[in-house]
Write a protein that holds these residues in place. Sequence first.
Motif, PDB file in Angstrom:
ATOM      1  N   VAL A  84       0.832  -1.209   0.000  1.00  0.00           N
ATOM      2  CA  VAL A  84       0.000   0.000   0.000  1.00  0.00           C
ATOM      3  C   VAL A  84       0.867   1.259   0.000  1.00  0.00           C
ATOM      4  N   ARG A  85       2.042   1.165   0.584  1.00  0.00           N
ATOM      5  CA  ARG A  85       2.876   2.361   0.608  1.00  0.00           C
ATOM      6  C   ARG A  85       3.640   2.535  -0.697  1.00  0.00           C
ATOM      7  N   ARG A  86       3.880   1.414  -1.372  1.00  0.00           N
ATOM      8  CA  ARG A  86       4.548   1.547  -2.655  1.00  0.00           C
ATOM      9  C   ARG A  86       3.639   2.312  -3.624  1.00  0.00           C
ATOM     10  N   THR A  87       2.388   1.940  -3.653  1.00  0.00           N
ATOM     11  CA  THR A  87       1.457   2.629  -4.546  1.00  0.00           C
ATOM     12  C   THR A  87       0.902   3.886  -3.891  1.00  0.00           C
ATOM     13  N   GLY A  88       1.318   4.093  -2.657  1.00  0.00           N
ATOM     14  CA  GLY A  88       0.731   5.195  -1.898  1.00  0.00           C
ATOM     15  C   GLY A  88       0.874   6.546  -2.548  1.00  0.00           C
ATOM     16  N   THR A  89       1.948   6.716  -3.290  1.00  0.00           N
ATOM     17  CA  THR A  89       2.122   8.029  -3.894  1.00  0.00           C
ATOM     18  C   THR A  89       2.023   7.981  -5.418  1.00  0.00           C
ATOM     19  N   SER A  90       1.659   6.793  -5.938  1.00  0.00           N
ATOM     20  CA  SER A  90       1.555   6.723  -7.394  1.00  0.00           C
ATOM     21  C   SER A  90       0.339   7.526  -7.850  1.00  0.00           C
ATOM     22  N   GLU A  91       0.421   7.927  -9.074  1.00  0.00           N
ATOM     23  CA  GLU A  91      -0.649   8.729  -9.654  1.00  0.00           C
ATOM     24  C   GLU A  91      -1.997   8.026  -9.539  1.00  0.00           C
ATOM     25  N   GLU A  92      -1.969   6.740  -9.887  1.00  0.00           N
ATOM     26  CA  GLU A  92      -3.198   5.962  -9.904  1.00  0.00           C
ATOM     27  C   GLU A  92      -3.857   5.957  -8.533  1.00  0.00           C
ATOM     28  N   LEU A  95      -3.415   7.973  -6.079  1.00  0.00           N
ATOM     29  CA  LEU A  95      -3.847   9.294  -5.659  1.00  0.00           C
ATOM     30  C   LEU A  95      -5.202   9.636  -6.269  1.00  0.00           C
ATOM     31  N   GLU A  96      -5.392   9.223  -7.503  1.00  0.00           N
ATOM     32  CA  GLU A  96      -6.647   9.541  -8.167  1.00  0.00           C
ATOM     33  C   GLU A  96      -7.786   8.675  -7.647  1.00  0.00           C
ATOM     34  N   LYS A  97      -7.518   7.379  -7.562  1.00  0.00           N
ATOM     35  CA  LYS A  97      -8.583   6.459  -7.154  1.00  0.00           C
ATOM     36  C   LYS A  97      -8.866   6.561  -5.657  1.00  0.00           C
ATOM     37  N   ALA A  98      -7.818   6.747  -4.879  1.00  0.00           N
ATOM     38  CA  ALA A  98      -7.942   6.811  -3.430  1.00  0.00           C
ATOM     39  C   ALA A  98      -8.763   5.642  -2.906  1.00  0.00           C
ATOM     40  N   GLU A  99      -8.468   4.469  -3.427  1.00  0.00           N
ATOM     41  CA  GLU A  99      -9.206   3.283  -3.012  1.00  0.00           C
ATOM     42  C   GLU A  99      -8.916   2.960  -1.550  1.00  0.00           C
ATOM     43  N   LYS A 100      -9.958   2.627  -0.817  1.00  0.00           N
ATOM     44  CA  LYS A 100      -9.779   2.295   0.594  1.00  0.00           C
ATOM     45  C   LYS A 100      -9.432   0.806   0.709  1.00  0.00           C
ATOM     46  N   ARG A 101      -8.159   0.553   0.929  1.00  0.00           N
ATOM     47  CA  ARG A 101      -7.731  -0.844   1.035  1.00  0.00           C
ATOM     48  C   ARG A 101      -7.510  -1.204   2.497  1.00  0.00           C
ATOM     49  N   GLY A 102      -7.799  -2.471   2.831  1.00  0.00           N
ATOM     50  CA  GLY A 102      -7.670  -2.877   4.225  1.00  0.00           C
ATOM     51  C   GLY A 102      -7.245  -4.330   4.365  1.00  0.00           C
ATOM     52  N   PHE A 103      -6.735  -4.660   5.538  1.00  0.00           N
ATOM     53  CA  PHE A 103      -6.304  -6.032   5.859  1.00  0.00           C
ATOM     54  C   PHE A 103      -6.827  -6.357   7.251  1.00  0.00           C
ATOM     55  N   ASP A 104      -7.650  -7.397   7.317  1.00  0.00           N
ATOM     56  CA  ASP A 104      -8.244  -7.771   8.612  1.00  0.00           C
ATOM     57  C   ASP A 104      -7.223  -8.560   9.423  1.00  0.00           C
ATOM     58  N   THR A 105      -6.841  -8.034  10.607  1.00  0.00           N
ATOM     59  CA  THR A 105      -5.836  -8.718  11.428  1.00  0.00           C
ATOM     60  C   THR A 105      -6.420  -9.895  12.194  1.00  0.00           C
ATOM     61  N   GLY A 106      -7.759  -9.935  12.257  1.00  0.00           N
ATOM     62  CA  GLY A 106      -8.396 -10.988  13.048  1.00  0.00           C
ATOM     63  C   GLY A 106      -8.491 -10.629  14.519  1.00  0.00           C
ATOM     64  N   LEU A 107      -7.798  -9.581  14.938  1.00  0.00           N
ATOM     65  CA  LEU A 107      -7.870  -9.159  16.339  1.00  0.00           C
ATOM     66  C   LEU A 107      -9.198  -8.465  16.614  1.00  0.00           C
ATOM     67  N   VAL A 131      -5.877  -3.202   9.322  1.00  0.00           N
ATOM     68  CA  VAL A 131      -4.810  -2.308   8.877  1.00  0.00           C
ATOM     69  C   VAL A 131      -5.329  -1.662   7.597  1.00  0.00           C
ATOM     70  N   ALA A 132      -5.231  -0.333   7.511  1.00  0.00           N
ATOM     71  CA  ALA A 132      -5.825   0.336   6.354  1.00  0.00           C
ATOM     72  C   ALA A 132      -4.867   1.365   5.774  1.00  0.00           C
ATOM     73  N   ASN A 133      -4.929   1.490   4.455  1.00  0.00           N
ATOM     74  CA  ASN A 133      -3.972   2.370   3.765  1.00  0.00           C
ATOM     75  C   ASN A 133      -4.248   3.846   3.981  1.00  0.00           C
ATOM     76  N   PHE A 134      -5.493   4.180   4.385  1.00  0.00           N
ATOM     77  CA  PHE A 134      -5.812   5.607   4.495  1.00  0.00           C
ATOM     78  C   PHE A 134      -5.480   6.164   5.883  1.00  0.00           C
ATOM     79  N   ILE A 135      -4.894   5.350   6.722  1.00  0.00           N
ATOM     80  CA  ILE A 135      -4.502   5.843   8.045  1.00  0.00           C
ATOM     81  C   ILE A 135      -3.032   6.283   8.009  1.00  0.00           C
ATOM     82  N   ASP A 181     -19.102   9.280   8.826  1.00  0.00           N
ATOM     83  CA  ASP A 181     -17.841   9.698   8.201  1.00  0.00           C
ATOM     84  C   ASP A 181     -17.784   9.023   6.839  1.00  0.00           C
ATOM     85  N   GLN A 182     -17.673   9.816   5.797  1.00  0.00           N
ATOM     86  CA  GLN A 182     -17.767   9.280   4.447  1.00  0.00           C
ATOM     87  C   GLN A 182     -16.646   8.278   4.155  1.00  0.00           C
ATOM     88  N   ARG A 183     -15.456   8.612   4.623  1.00  0.00           N
ATOM     89  CA  ARG A 183     -14.316   7.733   4.343  1.00  0.00           C
ATOM     90  C   ARG A 183     -14.508   6.380   5.032  1.00  0.00           C
TER      91      ARG A 183
END
Length: 878
Positions: A300-308, A310-322, A338-342, A358-360
């Motif tokens: 998520v951090r590799r693509t975190g600053t890519s153009e794509e 930034l434009e899509k701002a897709e909310k990606r997440g990973f469930d830790t199970g906790l 764990v979420a990319n927008f945090i 909260d929209q996000r």
Amino acid sequence: MTADIQTPARKSKAERYNPQTVEPHWREKWDEANVFVTPNDDSRPKYYVLEMFPYPSGRIHIGHVRNYTMGDVVARYKRARGFNVLHPMGWDAFGMPAENAAMQNKVHPRNWTYQNIATMRGQLKNMGLAIDWTREFATCDPEYYHQQQSLFLDFLEVGLVDRRVARVNWDPVDQTVLANEQVIDGRGWRSGALVEQRELAQWVFKITDYAQELLDGLDELVRWPDKVRLMQRNWIGKSRGLRMQFSLEAPIHGFEAVEVYTTRPDTLAGASFIAIAPEHPLSQALAADNKQLANFNVDVRRTGTSEEALEKAEKRGFDTGLKVKHPLYEDQTLPVWVANFILMDYGTGAVFGCPAHDQRDLDFARGHDLPVTDTFFALDDDTPVANEAFVPAKTEKVRYVNQPAGVNIASGQEGIDATIDWAETKGLGKGEVQFRLRDWGVSRQRYWGCPIPVVHCDTCGVVPVPKEDLPVKLPEDVSFEEPGNPLDRHAAWNQVPCPKCSGPARRETDTMDTFVDSSWYFARFTTPKADTPTVPGVADDWLPVNQYIGGVEHAILHLLYSRFFARAMTKTGHMSVNEPFEGLFTQGMVVHETYKGKDGWIEPAKVLIDGSDEVRIARHLDTGEVLEIGSIEKMSKSKKNVVDPDDIMATYGADTARWFMLSDSPPDRDVIWTEAGVEGAHRHIQRVWRLTQDIVDATPTDFTDEKPARFSDDALALRQSAHRMLDAVAQDIERLGFNRAVARIYDATNAIGRFLAKTSGTNEDLWALREALAFLLEAMQPMTPHLCEACWEALGHADWLATKPWTKVDRSLLDDDTVLLPIQVNGKKRGTVTVPKDASKEDVETMVLGDADVQAQIAGQTVKRIIVVPGRIVNIVV
RNA sequence: GCCCCUCUGGCGGAACUGGUAGACGCGCUGGAUUCAAAAUCCAGUUCCUUUACGGGAGUGCCGGUUCGAUUCCGGCGGGGGGCACCA
């Protein structure tokens, strides 16, 4: 009929004004007499006017002309008003372009820079600026960066400098670190390259120590544009919220809870998940034995600053199970994702998600099948949240649902504050203020900058260079053959004995961000030769800068850093002024039409415009090709819509360029550069010169300079208009309303011309004319100094306008005895009436009702009411 | 998405805190001067209507407050700028 009565055109024998000979002549005179050299000890009140100093890129551009003309008008005007004016100039001379030039053209950055400075200094001098050139310096002068290194050590000593390993914005093209402020849309502000994240040991200035002060200080900057204050306020980004713990069901890796920060504790009841940043310690700990999560965190951090991304701002997440326990509902648990927008560097790097409000969070919940629980509804609408989160305004009242007994949660700013207090008493968390502002990373991995004066020793650690060993000078013999920092490769320079233990050590090879250089230059101008950064008493006398003028593009970076520096320098005893700039003015850009031919953009100098007003046709000067006339844009090399100040000054002279820059457009708005506009400005210059010659010619040999006892009505009217003009121009300049001052001056010029055309040449008339012209020259002098000086001399004066005090106008001439009042009937203008200035309301009413025209207007109607605003208007309501 | 600014003739723009909208400049039209031109000077130039005097409309659009609104308030629209996963 009247149109047929022609005033015979007065034959002017005047020579045309020749700026090429007149302008240099006066500049030499001023220089020889050191007219603009400013003493530090002087009994006059002080006035410090400063324009943002230029980067020596090679040549001045038209934006500089506008900027420095405005400052010069203020400087010359304030001098005339009896102030000891400080108006200096210097060079923001470190930075990347010099290294780029070194790489491309095999010139040393130092030579390139100083050559550019020499060129640009010459260009600025040609403008006739009233600048104290004895105070000039460049930030790349060792004398200047010596003192900057000294400041760095002082800041280090009081704990305002820190070295820490941090995730930094890395510009892969410039091969250097960028401050957050220098990253725009994920790209380097200079190179435009996509910025990467790297872990690096960094020197930082602890600007966040002053976050609250920098915010509070904005309230006192009443002479700053609201827009800039607002931008800084938003950038500092203060918010009050609640820091609270969500206990884990089962401790893991030593973590018993997840700590979150929220500014919306009123949505706590609707919490449906916890989200943490990929860099969060818990996420990192879990990733150690979870390959999938480890991949996610990196990905998520590799693509975190890519153009794509930034434009899509897709909310990606990973469930830790906790799972964590819901603080309000003992029987409920919330999943930890764990979420990319945090963001790790805001708050605690963890949030609770409340999708309903909260929209996000809602986007995230919909994407990952998480529950959406309404916490409250609008008073008149209880539709459950679907695809749009319900986020009430801070003032909007809401109706709570699903709130457990004993829970005391409320919305609105007051309610949120109360909720935080309640949560504190319940032991749920603690109220906390957060700022968006980050500390200022100043390390740059470049050669052409101020060396950071520390040494790294294996035994002693980081050791500051003793002040007596300063400056740490840049080495001269460097190569730019390879990418990266030449200082890193320069062993002879960077291998030094440790100042403490004398063992082998290595110099810090990072240099300082160039924004450091420009954060205190205004203070250095007060004592540019001192062997300390400032002389505190002198700096305090001059500072703050009374009027600072520059582009709005520096609204955040430069101005915020300078405000921080003033505080830091106050703390370290270099001055005692917290706000460096009392008045700030942000001038607009100079823009120009664009022209495009079949082979691309064409510069205006090669374009000929003809055709009618409706159909303008642009042709190439050489080929005759018909060009497409494009939009009006900021002058830029890429669109080639650039005019060279040198060309304008060579053709028309500096005064024409200055006058045009001040005419028409309000100084804070963009000005469109047009050839017609410049010619119009030049016409006025010529006209004033001609009027002066004609008045000199019309002055009889037996003319006496003694003030006549009486004047004709016309001459009195001319005198009144001249006195009013001088008074009004002064007020306009005080308010930086240069375009209004220009309009008044045109008016006054017209009045003088008309009077000259019809006068019979009596001594009284000539006296009035010469007075009016003298006032005109005085009023114009700050704007077109060469012309006015020449005209002043032609009128036979021995003194100089450059040093002449502003004339006190005759107040008795400013007001009329009578005043012309418009008369309205039902709010529509129907006529005017002339009444004595001090007539009472009743008298005016009687006079108005007695007026024949008024009676005709209201004949047959009942007057219901008469509103008389003395000196303003009469309104009759029928 | 959030926040802010802005909208006046053919054009740039005036109009101080609610009081004669369009100052001043550019452009344009007509005239003077000139053999002619450039330069200069004079007059006109918001729109509609009228031979003229005059009359009507008008500051992005709709509505409101007021004796009176370019100015204040509400809504809508156009243009520009800032910030942007800020919890």
